[in-house]
Write a protein that holds these residues in place. Structure first.
Motif, PDB file in Angstrom:
ATOM      1  N   ALA A 227      69.751  58.138 135.082  1.00  4.84           N
ATOM      2  CA  ALA A 227      71.069  58.275 135.733  1.00  4.84           C
ATOM      3  C   ALA A 227      72.186  57.917 134.762  1.00  4.84           C
ATOM      4  O   ALA A 227      73.210  58.606 134.706  1.00  4.84           O
ATOM      5  N   GLU A 228      71.985  56.875 133.982  1.00  2.38           N
ATOM      6  CA  GLU A 228      72.982  56.482 132.982  1.00  2.38           C
ATOM      7  C   GLU A 228      73.128  57.551 131.906  1.00  2.38           C
ATOM      8  O   GLU A 228      74.233  57.836 131.447  1.00  2.38           O
TER       9      GLU A 228
ATOM     10  N   THR B 299      79.202  67.440 146.740  1.00  6.26           N
ATOM     11  CA  THR B 299      79.980  66.427 146.025  1.00  6.26           C
ATOM     12  C   THR B 299      81.179  65.906 146.819  1.00  6.26           C
ATOM     13  O   THR B 299      81.792  64.923 146.425  1.00  6.26           O
TER      14      THR B 299
ATOM     15  N   SER C 169      74.529  60.822 139.128  1.00  9.67           N
ATOM     16  CA  SER C 169      74.204  59.515 138.559  1.00  9.67           C
ATOM     17  C   SER C 169      74.369  58.412 139.603  1.00  9.67           C
ATOM     18  O   SER C 169      73.476  57.571 139.788  1.00  9.67           O
ATOM     19  N   ASP C 170      75.489  58.425 140.308  1.00 11.55           N
ATOM     20  CA  ASP C 170      75.725  57.426 141.355  1.00 11.55           C
ATOM     21  C   ASP C 170      74.687  57.526 142.467  1.00 11.55           C
ATOM     22  O   ASP C 170      74.176  56.512 142.957  1.00 11.55           O
TER      23      ASP C 170
ATOM     24  N   GLN D 214      79.554  61.276 150.321  1.00  9.20           N
ATOM     25  CA  GLN D 214      79.279  60.023 149.619  1.00  9.20           C
ATOM     26  C   GLN D 214      77.892  60.100 148.977  1.00  9.20           C
ATOM     27  O   GLN D 214      76.965  60.663 149.572  1.00  9.20           O
ATOM     28  N   PRO D 215      77.710  59.538 147.779  1.00  8.62           N
ATOM     29  CA  PRO D 215      76.403  59.580 147.124  1.00  8.62           C
ATOM     30  C   PRO D 215      75.274  58.958 147.947  1.00  8.62           C
ATOM     31  O   PRO D 215      74.113  59.318 147.781  1.00  8.62           O
ATOM     32  N   ASP D 216      75.625  58.034 148.866  1.00  7.02           N
ATOM     33  CA  ASP D 216      74.589  57.396 149.682  1.00  7.02           C
ATOM     34  C   ASP D 216      74.376  58.087 151.028  1.00  7.02           C
ATOM     35  O   ASP D 216      73.602  57.613 151.857  1.00  7.02           O
TER      36      ASP D 216
ATOM     37  N   LYS E 280      71.325  56.139 141.310  1.00  5.85           N
ATOM     38  CA  LYS E 280      71.319  54.671 141.273  1.00  5.85           C
ATOM     39  C   LYS E 280      71.154  54.096 142.676  1.00  5.85           C
ATOM     40  O   LYS E 280      70.424  53.115 142.872  1.00  5.85           O
ATOM     41  N   HIS E 281      71.803  54.723 143.662  1.00  2.78           N
ATOM     42  CA  HIS E 281      71.628  54.272 145.043  1.00  2.78           C
ATOM     43  C   HIS E 281      70.178  54.468 145.478  1.00  2.78           C
ATOM     44  O   HIS E 281      69.572  53.586 146.091  1.00  2.78           O
TER      45      HIS E 281
ATOM     46  N   GLY F 134      78.346  62.790 137.190  1.00  2.00           N
ATOM     47  CA  GLY F 134      78.697  61.449 137.667  1.00  2.00           C
ATOM     48  C   GLY F 134      78.268  61.213 139.100  1.00  2.00           C
ATOM     49  O   GLY F 134      77.773  60.137 139.443  1.00  2.00           O
ATOM     50  N   PHE F 135      78.440  62.223 139.928  1.00  5.94           N
ATOM     51  CA  PHE F 135      78.041  62.138 141.330  1.00  5.94           C
ATOM     52  C   PHE F 135      76.528  61.932 141.440  1.00  5.94           C
ATOM     53  O   PHE F 135      76.059  61.049 142.159  1.00  5.94           O
TER      54      PHE F 135
END
Length: 141
Positions: A104-105, A69, A129-130, A72-74, A133-134, A126-127
């Motif tokens: 993810a939401e 965490t 989820s982000d 970066q999520p990406d 989404k990526h 949250g991490f």
């Protein structure tokens, strides 16, 4: 309409290391889409050994993500784990772009999902989820 989510309240040794509350919100959404029967069939067709390995895989993914965490999520490392997460989710149902982004939401909008993932590390829901989404935007769109 009452969805048959109670079918997923498996006895303790048949859980995926998670409570039925973890699966119930998304299964409710599937039930509304009249797809819960397909999910139920996939779950029922898992051998006890496969069920155990699926549970262990989900647990391992969550633990490893909690250790990342600070990234970066990406990032490559995170996205590799999210790819594993996507494959893990597809044990239960097909998770194309819309469905994976929807999940993810739910990880951040449904307190049961949030509590489950944040138990591995603060802010993991949250991490993840982000990161999901990526992944969906770059790999499933």
């Amino acid at each position: 309409f009452v969805p048959p989510c109670h079918l997923y309240r498996y006895e303790k040794d048949r859980t995926l290391g998670i409570s039925y509350l973890f699966l119930e919100p998304f299964l409710y959404a599937l039930a509304l889409a009249e797809e819960v029967g397909a999910v139920e069939e996939r779950v029922r067709n898992l051998t006890p050994e496969r069920w155990e390995s699926v549970g262990a895989e989900g647990e391992e993914i969550s633990k490893q993500l909690a250790q990342l965490t600070d990234r970066q999520p990406d990032s490559r490392e995170v996205q590799e784990l999210v790819e594993r997460h996507h494959r893990w989710i597809e044990t239960f149902y097909d998770a194309g772009y819309d469905r994976y982004v929807g999940l993810a939401e739910m990880y951040v909008s449904d307190e049961r999902f949030t509590a489950h993932y944040d138990a591995y590390g603060p802010g993991l829901a949250g991490f993840l989820s982000d990161a999901m989404k990526h992944f969906a935007a770059t790999r499933l769109a």
